[in-house]
Scaffold this active site. Sequence first.
Site, PDB file in Angstrom:
ATOM      1  N   CYS B  70      -3.136  -1.521   2.537  1.00 20.19           N
ATOM      2  CA  CYS B  70      -2.760  -0.280   3.233  1.00 20.19           C
ATOM      3  C   CYS B  70      -3.388   0.909   2.490  1.00 20.19           C
ATOM      4  O   CYS B  70      -3.873   0.775   1.364  1.00 20.19           O
ATOM      5  CB  CYS B  70      -1.251  -0.140   3.348  1.00 20.19           C
ATOM      6  N   HIS B  71      -3.340   2.058   3.141  1.00 21.69           N
ATOM      7  CA  HIS B  71      -3.916   3.294   2.596  1.00 21.69           C
ATOM      8  C   HIS B  71      -3.437   3.552   1.165  1.00 21.69           C
ATOM      9  O   HIS B  71      -4.243   3.736   0.238  1.00 21.69           O
ATOM     10  CB  HIS B  71      -3.485   4.436   3.541  1.00 21.69           C
TER      11      HIS B  71
END
Lengths: 361, 114
Positions: B70-71
């Site tokens: 994820c980011h």
Amino acid sequence: MRKKNYPTWIDDYITSSFKAVKNEVPVRWGPINFIDLSKYYQDYFIHKLHLAITQIKLKKIPFSTVGLTFSNPSTLRAAISFLPGEYIQTKKRNKKEFKQVMEFLVDVLKTITHRDLFAISSNIFHTQPQLNKLMKSNSWQPANPFIAKQIARLNVAVSSLVFSLYGDFFQHESNDVYGPYDLSSLGFSHSTLIIRHFSTLQPYEIWPQSKNYKCKDIKVYLVYRDIQYDISFVGMHSISKGDLINQLAYYNIEIDGKKVDVNKQFEKLITYFSKITMKQSSLLDQLSSENLKIKSLEWEGYQFRGLFKLANMSWKPEHELIHKVQGKKVSEYYELTTAPTYTAIANDYNSEGFLLKDLYK
Amino acid sequence: MSIRKSVIKIKGRPASPGVGIGKVKIVSTLQDFRSFESGDILVTEMTHPNMVIIMLKAAAIVTDIGGLTCHAAILSRELGIPCVVATKLATKLLKTGMVVEVNGTTGEIHQIIL
């Protein structure tokens, strides 16, 4: 052993998809659930792609020429990965068209990926001669932890800008990571080259104000010692083991083809990208749900803009396509809390693996 | 001054190794950015691109959801700061101002009582 009646790339696709999903969950992608949206127009886009591909075949344009129209291998890989999801939802499936589209795009992908087609663990965009040339260039600068941290800060700022330009589903258009390239055969023992490539940072056709952004292309070349770098499906989904700050040995950064001095220019660049990310992010957040639907259609078409151009077709969503999604209920996020098993992706009825293998029955 | 770890323990998925100690800052809206100070622990449901400025100041990042790619996870590894994702309840159980230790290697978060 019984011979498989489908091409080997399908097994690679399933393996890489499984690994990517396993690493991503629990996942929540937005700002609109593109998978949910696509159920309203599924057959339309696949048919449009088929029309373009038919034109390209009639013109006898080589796969390699089509390959050059994509920003990077990951954006094509990601596009390929969304199509079965759209096909799954199609009520009147045209198996022949879908098969031709998938096979064509996979053949194009083969021309821009030199090994590990579906990026099970690497994203190999460069040939060995290109790597040799790159490593022999005199642009390399010795790194230190301060410089490594500054480079990381720039990567964070630009990655965030990309996120706000393309949302969760289409970031690959502008953010890819190539490698890992083992440099031991070139005399750099225990060394790995990673190349971060931010392209299409001025997609003015979908965000007019981005024409004023300072640059459109950033390449960050990083040589690490004793790290492990693993990529799954798309370059930006990378998992590293090792200290990326202290084990960076050499670097080179190019913005729009020009070398950048980390000490002199970086602080300003980091501030600049952070500020425009805030502005761009605000523009994305302000879109109404109807406009977000149109933006998603634009994002999907935009990644194929070069392919459509070769076929003398527009990548832009037509009124007919927009009409199909207007007023339709679409959830805000695509959410997945647990990862499906390998068997589920490969064999479950209507899974991606099942559908792809079914094309060859 | 004695330091001890409290019983408040949250476990998530370790996403970027290392240990970070700092004050919790629960971030859910742009208003929360103003009081974010360098060295604070960013605790949020999931990171958003507009958080770039505070991510660059954070000593560690903790999110309710998200996987290893994820980011928040990718960018924490880039920055070399600890990150724990998929805690499910960090934004509910932790409070702004609490001092915590975030262990990005084990995925554990402990409150520190000074």
